[in-house]
Design a protein around this motif. Structure first.
Motif, mmCIF file in Angstrom:
data_model
loop_
_atom_site.group_PDB
_atom_site.id
_atom_site.type_symbol
_atom_site.label_atom_id
_atom_site.label_comp_id
_atom_site.label_asym_id
_atom_site.label_seq_id
_atom_site.Cartn_x
_atom_site.Cartn_y
_atom_site.Cartn_z
ATOM 1 N N GLN A 76 79.530 24.296 -14.293
ATOM 2 C CA GLN A 76 79.427 22.858 -14.571
ATOM 3 C C GLN A 76 77.970 22.383 -14.549
ATOM 4 O O GLN A 76 77.567 21.564 -15.376
ATOM 5 C CB GLN A 76 80.246 22.067 -13.545
ATOM 6 N N HIS A 80 75.937 20.751 -17.647
ATOM 7 C CA HIS A 80 75.263 19.460 -17.516
ATOM 8 C C HIS A 80 73.801 19.568 -17.978
ATOM 9 O O HIS A 80 73.290 18.695 -18.688
ATOM 10 C CB HIS A 80 75.329 18.975 -16.068
ATOM 11 N N GLN A 83 73.768 19.773 -21.655
ATOM 12 C CA GLN A 83 74.087 18.444 -22.184
ATOM 13 C C GLN A 83 72.836 17.567 -22.216
ATOM 14 O O GLN A 83 72.570 16.876 -23.214
ATOM 15 C CB GLN A 83 75.156 17.814 -21.289
ATOM 16 N N GLN A 84 72.045 17.614 -21.148
ATOM 17 C CA GLN A 84 70.807 16.820 -21.095
ATOM 18 C C GLN A 84 69.815 17.274 -22.157
ATOM 19 O O GLN A 84 69.167 16.449 -22.811
ATOM 20 C CB GLN A 84 70.184 16.942 -19.708
ATOM 21 N N ALA A 113 82.025 18.897 -23.975
ATOM 22 C CA ALA A 113 82.931 18.068 -23.170
ATOM 23 C C ALA A 113 84.400 18.280 -23.543
ATOM 24 O O ALA A 113 85.274 17.566 -23.057
ATOM 25 C CB ALA A 113 82.567 16.592 -23.357
ATOM 26 N N THR A 336 68.305 11.122 -12.715
ATOM 27 C CA THR A 336 69.488 10.988 -11.850
ATOM 28 C C THR A 336 69.674 9.571 -11.336
ATOM 29 O O THR A 336 70.672 9.263 -10.689
ATOM 30 C CB THR A 336 69.365 11.940 -10.644
ATOM 31 N N SER A 372 77.226 9.371 -22.757
ATOM 32 C CA SER A 372 77.683 9.221 -21.376
ATOM 33 C C SER A 372 76.520 9.477 -20.425
ATOM 34 O O SER A 372 75.722 10.386 -20.653
ATOM 35 C CB SER A 372 78.836 10.171 -21.071
ATOM 36 N N SER A 374 76.177 9.991 -16.426
ATOM 37 C CA SER A 374 77.048 10.152 -15.259
ATOM 38 C C SER A 374 76.624 9.294 -14.068
ATOM 39 O O SER A 374 77.469 8.727 -13.389
ATOM 40 C CB SER A 374 77.118 11.623 -14.858
ATOM 41 N N TYR A 375 75.301 9.169 -13.799
ATOM 42 C CA TYR A 375 74.905 8.422 -12.603
ATOM 43 C C TYR A 375 75.188 6.919 -12.716
ATOM 44 O O TYR A 375 75.199 6.208 -11.725
ATOM 45 C CB TYR A 375 73.423 8.677 -12.257
ATOM 46 N N GLY A 377 78.033 5.993 -13.917
ATOM 47 C CA GLY A 377 79.498 5.930 -13.869
ATOM 48 C C GLY A 377 80.124 5.893 -15.244
ATOM 49 O O GLY A 377 81.304 5.619 -15.391
ATOM 50 N N GLY A 379 81.590 7.890 -17.746
ATOM 51 C CA GLY A 379 82.110 9.242 -17.900
ATOM 52 C C GLY A 379 82.769 9.433 -19.256
ATOM 53 O O GLY A 379 82.592 8.642 -20.179
#
Length: 603
Positions: A76, A80, A83-84, A113, A336, A372, A374-375, A377, A379
């Motif tokens: 995971q 991630h 993805q970045q 995803a 982040t 998206s 993530s930090y 929220g 998702g």
């Protein structure tokens, strides 16, 4: 700045391959991107992924893991990171080559995803106690095999994308670093193949041409080469891979022909042809630094879509009269925590400084949908384009919006900055956004912080509801900017990131053109100006349509500005209006394109 490093090519650790004595003086491939290039060849060999835990060091290791939870977490984390990297590449590509082509990397993000794929990987780690590398390689191989079995050539070509994404994750898992391109001089790149990620990261000032033995003219690599303006030939005979670095090549991307150590007379003919093409481009560039104006002196503002400080400088170099869309998402990516007010202020001021009194329209954070974070929220959702995105997210997280608005307001002092809210679907939404803005203005007043009191406020018109109540929305704002990329997919009910239906989301479809016309008329009736920031503006073929629809401003990718201004300079307003009248009566995008092609030949 989110500009990625250039193409990860390392100089080959092997000795140069000696050219075959039987190598032909010319080779024939499939033309993929037009243009002529004359330069020494540079052989591309991708830095292989190396594995510590296996003797072959080429294939991912297979081994038993005890702690399956930790191994799943390791995969995971790698996903991630990948993805970045892709998000950064997507953001860079949106500016460098335009939104439509950059959507290739939207598809890469969706693949990472994909719940079916992730569930399969998770299940294998937990049930078979297999390591992440082996599991991921297995899943990728199965997806690629499924594509190979399909009859659809378009879907078969997506194998390159699957492998590209798969290799990116494996590289992260192995810890193999990305190497930087080191071309000693401008060169023609010779390779067995190039991934879409490789191609999008190329520097067109160093890589003058591309020759590969794999691929097709409709592959993503070919599409990206065309967007970057790099001549390219695909499907060449494997003999070309026998060339030693530094061998002089000449290529014609229009015919697919490659000359090896060309004769002097061949070079003279090709240079003459190349110089004529360059002179034509130079003339277009000269027009680009003049106002966007028709033959009968009607003016339309031509702005740029940008995503960084560097992009803004590039936009000015290409003749942008301002920035019609600053996508602020780049400030929030690859970190982040959310950017602070001071961090945002610094960037907005730097961009405004480069523009030097030209207008700057800053769109507030537009996350959700295909973006998206993530930090925050934000998702994954089952139907993200109809989900929690744009202004909907910002109104639910007012502290995020307020921080951004404070930074924009502070940057507006002594600069021509405007605020634009995305994804407005109701009058209540823009009223709520304006109330938060007024609150922030009040706080700054109280603190004695100066800002532009007369700053204009606008909205993106990108959903059908906004078009149909445009008369009501116009009373709330100073301008509209029509986002045709999203508007097209919402009008046509076609996800532009889904290859099976993406062609339906065409901004030249009469249904979409009528929506644009309706919005322009409603805006003008209310006395506000109306712009458009969508990929359709990057197509010179569409210039008469946008002009004839009565738009006051268009905003497009910087490198598309010269061609747009050049197209406008050929037209008169009556000609453009006549073309629009005919286009609006058609029943398909294909017929609109036919009309445009026919009419432009007559002009």
């Amino acid at each position: 700045d989110n500009t990625p490093p250039h193409l990860p090519i390392a100089p080959s650790p092997h000795l140069p391959i000696a050219p075959s004595p039987h190598l032909p003086t010319s080779l024939q491939g499939t033309p993929a991107s037009p243009g002529i290039a004359i330069a020494p060849c540079f052989r591309y060999r991708k830095t292989p992924i190396t594995w510590e835990q296996t003797t072959s060091r080429e294939q991912p290791p297979h081994y038993h893991v005890e702690d399956t939870t930790e191994e799943w977490q390791r995969l995971q984390t790698a996903l991630h990171t990948a993805q970045q990297e892709i998000q950064t590449l997507l953001s860079h590509s949106s500016i460098q080559i335009g939104d439509a082509e950059a959507a290739i990397f939207d598809a890469h993000l969706l693949f990472l995803a994909d719940p079916t794929l992730l569930e399969a990987a998770q299940q294998r780690i937990f049930t078979q106690h297999l390591n992440a590398e082996a599991v991921w390689q297995g899943v990728i191989n199965e997806v690629a095999s499924n594509y190979r079995r399909l009859d659809d050539p378009y879907l078969q070509e997506r194998i390159a994308d699957v492998v590209d994404v798969g290799q990116r994750v494996l590289r992260v898992l192995s810890g193999t670093p990305m190497t930087i391109v080191d071309v000693p001089q401008p060169a023609i790149l010779v390779a067995a193949d190039l991934t879409p990620s490789d191609t999008a990261s190329l520097d067109p000032t160093r890589i003058l041409g591309i020759c590969i033995t794999a691929g097709s003219a409709t592959s993503h690599t070919a599409i990206l080469a065309r967007s970057l303006g790099i001549p390219a030939i695909v499907g060449l005979p494997p003999e070309i891979l026998q060339l030693a670095d530094g061998t002089q090549l000449a290529i014609d991307g229009e015919t697919g022909r490659v000359w090896v150590e060309p004769e002097p007379e061949t070079l003279v003919a090709l240079r003459t042809q190349r110089d004529a093409q360059q002179a034509n481009r130079q003339q277009t560039r000269t027009i680009a630094h003049q106002p966007g104006m028709t033959r009968d002196r009607h003016q339309i503002s031509v702005f740029a879509n940008v995503s960084s400080i560097n992009d803004t400088q590039q936009a000015v170099n290409f003749g942008a009269e301002g920035v019609g869309l600053l996508r602020t998402e780049f400030l929030y990516l690859n970190r982040t925590t959310a950017p602070t007010e001071e961090e945002q202020l610094e960037v907005y001021q730097a961009i405004a400084q480069i523009l030097d009194h030209r207008p700057l329209i800053i769109r507030t954070l537009d996350v959700g949908g295909d973006k998206s974070i993530s930090y925050l929220g934000v998702g994954l959702e089952s139907n993200p384009f109809l989900g929690w995105r744009g202004i909907r997210f910002c109104l639910d997280r007012p502290h995020v919006l307020k921080t951004q608005l404070r930074a924009i307001l502070r940057a507006s002092f002594r600069h021509e900055i405007k605020i634009m809210f995305p994804m407005i679907t109701t009058v209540a939404e823009i009223q709520a956004a304006k109330a938060i803005l007024a609150e922030v203005q009040g706080e700054l007043h109280q603190a004695g912080v100066p800002f532009d009191e007369a700053m204009q406020i606008g909205i993106m018109v990108e959903v059908p509801s906004a078009v149909t109540i445009a008369d009501h929305l116009a009373r709330e704002v100073d301008f509209f900017s029509i986002g045709t990329n999203d508007l097209s997919q919402y009008v046509m009910a076609a996800d532009r990131t889904n290859p099976k239906v993406a062609k339906l989301a065409d901004a030249l479809h009469p249904a979409v053109l009528r929506m644009i016309q309706q919005t322009v008329e409603a805006g003008h009736a209310a006395g506000i100006w109306v712009g458009l920031c969508g990929e359709i503006a990057a197509d010179p073929l569409a210039a008469p349509i946008l002009l004839g629809l009565g738009l006051d401003e268009v905003s497009l990718s910087p490198q598309a500005i010269p061609a747009f201004k050049g197209a406008i300079a050929q037209l008169t307003m009556p000609q453009a209006q006549a073309i629009v009248t005919t286009a609006l009566q058609q029943d398909s995008a294909a017929k609109v394109r036919e009309i445009l092609n026919d009419d432009l030949h007559l002009i």
